[in-house]
Design an enzyme around this catalytic site. Sequence first.
Site, short mmCIF file in Angstrom:
data_model
loop_
_atom_site.label_atom_id
_atom_site.label_comp_id
_atom_site.label_asym_id
_atom_site.label_seq_id
_atom_site.Cartn_x
_atom_site.Cartn_y
_atom_site.Cartn_z
N GLU A 2 -11.49 -0.67 -8.37
CA GLU A 2 -11.11 0.65 -7.86
C GLU A 2 -11.67 0.89 -6.45
OE1 GLU A 2 -8.95 2.50 -9.29
OE2 GLU A 2 -8.80 1.19 -11.02
N GLU A 38 -2.36 -4.07 -6.60
CA GLU A 38 -3.27 -4.30 -7.72
C GLU A 38 -3.83 -5.73 -7.68
OE1 GLU A 38 -4.39 -2.19 -10.03
OE2 GLU A 38 -3.34 -0.59 -8.97
#
Length: 386
Positions: free
Chosen positions: A237, A296
Site C-alpha cells: 500500500e 498492482e
Amino acid sequence: MRALRLVLQPARRSLGVVATRIPPRSTTAPSPILRRIQPQFPGRRLFSQTACRPNKWQGPPRDPSRDPDYQLRVRSRDPTYQLSRAKPLVTHDSLRRFIRSPSLHTVVVLSIVGAVAFYFSNLQTVPVSGRRRFNCFSEESVKAASDAQVKRIEYDVEQTGKRFLGNWDPRTRMVERVMARLIPVSGMEDAEWEVRVIDDPRTANAFVLPGGKVFVYSGLIPIAKNEHGLAAVLGHEIAHNLAEHVGERMSSQIGVNMLLYSVIFLTGGIAIFATSFIGGGILDLLFSKPMGRLQESEADYIGLMMMAEACYDPQQALGFWQRMERAQQGEPPEWMSTHPSNHNRIQKITEWMPKATEKMEQSDCQGTSAFADMFRSAMRRGVRME
C-alpha cells in the site's frame, strides 16, 4: 318699481356689498393654481399619487362560440400545446452551419494541438516496469483529494455502526510497529502519518492514502498472521504512494470524461444513456481495469523490496497471498478486476524472491531508504531501474 329700487340701494351700501361680475370659467387655459401644481405631478391625477392607467376592462365575457380568438387564447395557456409549437434549440441547418464554420475548425485544431502538447509534457516512466504513463496532478492536488476521502471514510464508519480501535488495542499497536519500520525505508518520513484500525472482522483490507493516513480492517490481521505478513500488505500500500498511482488514476479520468462528453455533444445528447453506461463500462474494461492490474503488479514489486530492506522476511509474502487466495474463494476473473488474481500474484512474487532475499541480506536493518531514493531518481530522469 322705482320706489322699490330706491329702497334696496341704500340697503346694499349699508351692508358694504359691491356687486361684481364673475367672468365665466375658461375651457382652454388652466388656472394659475393648476399651472403651478400640474408640472410637479406629470401623468397623475390632481391631488392623487396614483398614475393614470388605461381601463382594460373588456366588458362582460362573450360567448365562446361567437369569440374567434377564444380557442387561441385557451390553447396558448396549455403547456402541451406550447410544447408542440416550440422550436428546437438545435436544428439540422444550424448544426450543419456550426460544423462547417471556419472558427470551429480553428478551435478544434488548436484544442487538439494543445491537448497533445499537454499530454506529452506530462508523460512519465515507471522505473520498475518501464511503463509510460500520463500523470498531470501534483502531490499537493492528490493530497487535497486524499483529505476529502479521509473524511468520507470516517463518515462511513460512523454511519455503518463500526468503530476505530484505540491505541491501546494490541491490533493497533501491531500495525504501528510495522509502520515504524516501513516508513523510514519509504523515504516519506515528512508525511503526517496516522494509523487507524477499523473494527470489522468480516473485511480483510488495508490502504494507505497519500499524506500518510493508514487504514487497516481488523479482519486482515488474522490472515496476515504476524508482522511479516502484515508488512507485505502495508509495504504494497505504501508503494502505491511512492509510485504516485493515485495521481495517475485521477489523470486517466480526464481523458475518459473528455471522450464520453465529446460523444454526447456530437450526438446532441441523444446517446447520453448509451454513452454514460455502456460506453463507460467498455472503457473501464479496456483501459481502467488493465491499468489497475499493472499498478498492482508494480506495487507488489516495490512493496516486496521495501519490506526486505526493512528486514522483514520476503518469504512471508508468499504465505500471506496463499492464505488470501484461500480466503477469497469465488473471486471474479482477472479481466473483470482491477487486481491480478492471487495465483498470478504468487507466481510473480516467486520470480522476484531471489532479488528480494538479496536485498534483505544487504540491508543493515537501520531503516535506510536506498531503494526508495533510487526509485525517485529514476522516475525524475525517466529511466528504468535495473
